[in-house]
Design a protein around this motif. Sequence first.
Motif, PDB file in Angstrom:
ATOM      1  N   THR A 144     -48.172  25.902  15.557  1.00 29.77           N
ATOM      2  CA  THR A 144     -47.307  26.614  16.486  1.00 29.77           C
ATOM      3  C   THR A 144     -46.972  27.968  15.900  1.00 29.77           C
ATOM      4  N   GLY A 145     -47.535  29.028  16.454  1.00 34.40           N
ATOM      5  CA  GLY A 145     -47.236  30.380  15.983  1.00 34.40           C
ATOM      6  C   GLY A 145     -47.585  30.551  14.527  1.00 34.40           C
ATOM      7  N   ASP A 146     -46.572  30.594  13.670  1.00 34.53           N
ATOM      8  CA  ASP A 146     -46.795  30.798  12.244  1.00 34.53           C
ATOM      9  C   ASP A 146     -46.421  29.566  11.412  1.00 34.53           C
ATOM     10  N   GLU A 147     -46.413  28.387  12.038  1.00 33.55           N
ATOM     11  CA  GLU A 147     -46.041  27.161  11.336  1.00 33.55           C
ATOM     12  C   GLU A 147     -47.047  26.051  11.595  1.00 33.55           C
ATOM     13  N   MET A 148     -47.298  25.268  10.555  1.00 32.16           N
ATOM     14  CA  MET A 148     -48.121  24.072  10.696  1.00 32.16           C
ATOM     15  C   MET A 148     -47.269  22.866  10.328  1.00 32.16           C
ATOM     16  N   SER A 149     -47.328  21.862  11.185  1.00 27.17           N
ATOM     17  CA  SER A 149     -46.674  20.593  10.921  1.00 27.17           C
ATOM     18  C   SER A 149     -47.776  19.551  10.779  1.00 27.17           C
ATOM     19  N   VAL A 150     -47.673  18.724   9.747  1.00 25.51           N
ATOM     20  CA  VAL A 150     -48.674  17.694   9.496  1.00 25.51           C
ATOM     21  C   VAL A 150     -47.951  16.361   9.352  1.00 25.51           C
ATOM     22  N   ARG A 151     -48.423  15.367  10.113  1.00 30.54           N
ATOM     23  CA  ARG A 151     -47.895  14.006   9.991  1.00 30.54           C
ATOM     24  C   ARG A 151     -49.058  13.118   9.587  1.00 30.54           C
ATOM     25  N   VAL A 152     -48.982  12.558   8.385  1.00 33.92           N
ATOM     26  CA  VAL A 152     -50.012  11.622   7.928  1.00 33.92           C
ATOM     27  C   VAL A 152     -49.388  10.233   7.921  1.00 33.92           C
ATOM     28  N   ALA A 153     -50.153   9.248   8.423  1.00 29.00           N
ATOM     29  CA  ALA A 153     -49.594   7.912   8.590  1.00 29.00           C
ATOM     30  C   ALA A 153     -50.635   6.847   8.303  1.00 29.00           C
ATOM     31  N   VAL A 154     -50.144   5.713   7.808  1.00 32.67           N
ATOM     32  CA  VAL A 154     -50.986   4.544   7.567  1.00 32.67           C
ATOM     33  C   VAL A 154     -50.260   3.304   8.079  1.00 32.67           C
ATOM     34  N   GLU A 155     -51.051   2.292   8.377  1.00 39.26           N
ATOM     35  CA  GLU A 155     -50.497   0.997   8.758  1.00 39.26           C
ATOM     36  C   GLU A 155     -50.167   0.233   7.481  1.00 39.26           C
ATOM     37  N   THR A 156     -48.993  -0.379   7.446  1.00 35.07           N
ATOM     38  CA  THR A 156     -48.574  -1.173   6.294  1.00 35.07           C
ATOM     39  C   THR A 156     -48.113  -2.544   6.765  1.00 35.07           C
ATOM     40  N   VAL A 157     -48.093  -3.493   5.842  1.00 34.31           N
ATOM     41  CA  VAL A 157     -47.579  -4.819   6.175  1.00 34.31           C
ATOM     42  C   VAL A 157     -46.056  -4.794   6.110  1.00 34.31           C
ATOM     43  N   GLU A 158     -45.534  -4.422   4.969  1.00 41.71           N
ATOM     44  CA  GLU A 158     -44.096  -4.277   4.773  1.00 41.71           C
ATOM     45  C   GLU A 158     -43.853  -2.958   4.062  1.00 41.71           C
ATOM     46  N   PRO A 159     -43.627  -1.875   4.830  1.00 40.52           N
ATOM     47  CA  PRO A 159     -43.469  -0.566   4.199  1.00 40.52           C
ATOM     48  C   PRO A 159     -42.290  -0.531   3.232  1.00 40.52           C
ATOM     49  N   GLN A 160     -42.556   0.005   2.072  1.00 38.67           N
ATOM     50  CA  GLN A 160     -41.502   0.183   1.075  1.00 38.67           C
ATOM     51  C   GLN A 160     -41.121   1.659   1.067  1.00 38.67           C
ATOM     52  N   ASP A 161     -39.841   1.914   0.862  1.00 35.70           N
ATOM     53  CA  ASP A 161     -39.380   3.300   0.826  1.00 35.70           C
ATOM     54  C   ASP A 161     -40.148   4.077  -0.229  1.00 35.70           C
ATOM     55  N   LEU A 162     -40.474   5.307   0.115  1.00 42.07           N
ATOM     56  CA  LEU A 162     -41.137   6.184  -0.844  1.00 42.07           C
ATOM     57  C   LEU A 162     -40.087   6.721  -1.812  1.00 42.07           C
ATOM     58  N   LYS A 163     -40.423   6.738  -3.076  1.00 39.47           N
ATOM     59  CA  LYS A 163     -39.482   7.195  -4.095  1.00 39.47           C
ATOM     60  C   LYS A 163     -39.349   8.713  -4.014  1.00 39.47           C
ATOM     61  N   ARG A 164     -38.140   9.150  -3.760  1.00 35.85           N
ATOM     62  CA  ARG A 164     -37.886  10.588  -3.630  1.00 35.85           C
ATOM     63  C   ARG A 164     -37.491  11.239  -4.945  1.00 35.85           C
ATOM     64  N   ASP A 165     -37.496  10.451  -6.008  1.00 37.48           N
ATOM     65  CA  ASP A 165     -37.142  11.008  -7.307  1.00 37.48           C
ATOM     66  C   ASP A 165     -38.334  11.010  -8.265  1.00 37.48           C
ATOM     67  N   ASP A 166     -39.533  10.747  -7.745  1.00 42.67           N
ATOM     68  CA  ASP A 166     -40.694  10.758  -8.630  1.00 42.67           C
ATOM     69  C   ASP A 166     -41.443  12.089  -8.537  1.00 42.67           C
ATOM     70  N   PHE A 167     -42.415  12.263  -9.410  1.00 37.06           N
ATOM     71  CA  PHE A 167     -43.141  13.522  -9.505  1.00 37.06           C
ATOM     72  C   PHE A 167     -43.865  13.873  -8.211  1.00 37.06           C
ATOM     73  N   ALA A 168     -44.477  12.908  -7.561  1.00 39.93           N
ATOM     74  CA  ALA A 168     -45.232  13.166  -6.333  1.00 39.93           C
ATOM     75  C   ALA A 168     -44.328  13.754  -5.244  1.00 39.93           C
ATOM     76  N   TRP A 169     -43.129  13.217  -5.093  1.00 41.82           N
ATOM     77  CA  TRP A 169     -42.206  13.738  -4.086  1.00 41.82           C
ATOM     78  C   TRP A 169     -41.757  15.152  -4.445  1.00 41.82           C
ATOM     79  N   MET A 170     -41.543  15.403  -5.732  1.00 43.37           N
ATOM     80  CA  MET A 170     -41.163  16.750  -6.164  1.00 43.37           C
ATOM     81  C   MET A 170     -42.273  17.754  -5.856  1.00 43.37           C
ATOM     82  N   VAL A 171     -43.533  17.331  -6.030  1.00 36.89           N
ATOM     83  CA  VAL A 171     -44.659  18.194  -5.696  1.00 36.89           C
ATOM     84  C   VAL A 171     -44.629  18.528  -4.206  1.00 36.89           C
ATOM     85  N   LEU A 172     -44.433  17.508  -3.377  1.00 36.04           N
ATOM     86  CA  LEU A 172     -44.381  17.735  -1.926  1.00 36.04           C
ATOM     87  C   LEU A 172     -43.292  18.728  -1.545  1.00 36.04           C
TER      88      LEU A 172
END
Length: 139
Positions: free
Chosen positions: A82-110
């Motif tokens: 949209t104009g000058d912005e890109m939004s990306v939603r990536v999704a997978v099917e899970t059996v029992e989704p567990q919360d993503l850790k927001r205090d780990d290195f991967a989340w900090m990279v994001l």
Amino acid sequence: MTEETAAPSEGLAGMRDTVTVRLPAASAYLSVLRTATAGLAARLDFTLDEIEDLRIAVDEACAMLLRQAVPGTDLTAEFELTGDEMSVRVAVETVEPQDLKRDDFAWMVLTALADYVEAVTDKDLAIVLRKRRGAARPA
């Protein structure tokens, strides 16, 4: 393998495109998604650094999600331009989704590479990223 769909543009000033890429939920296919991300970001005239930030962010989000994906299912990436912005939603099917850790290195990279990051759990597990062209990086 992959499926791509695109909605037509609404003109240059009000440009809004959507692209969906569906591929097997396996890391071997992530290079396809990185290439699609770069191509779509280039379409919005993102700088080379911004394109690389998005490629890395999408790759990292997928890596986080693939750990919880049901084997043999698909990973779906929905890109909205949209104009000058890109939004990306990536999704997978899970059996029992567990919360993503927001205090780990991967989340900090994001959060360092994208202007907005959110984890969503509904019928699947998803990460939503947004990046605006020319946005200042957080200090």
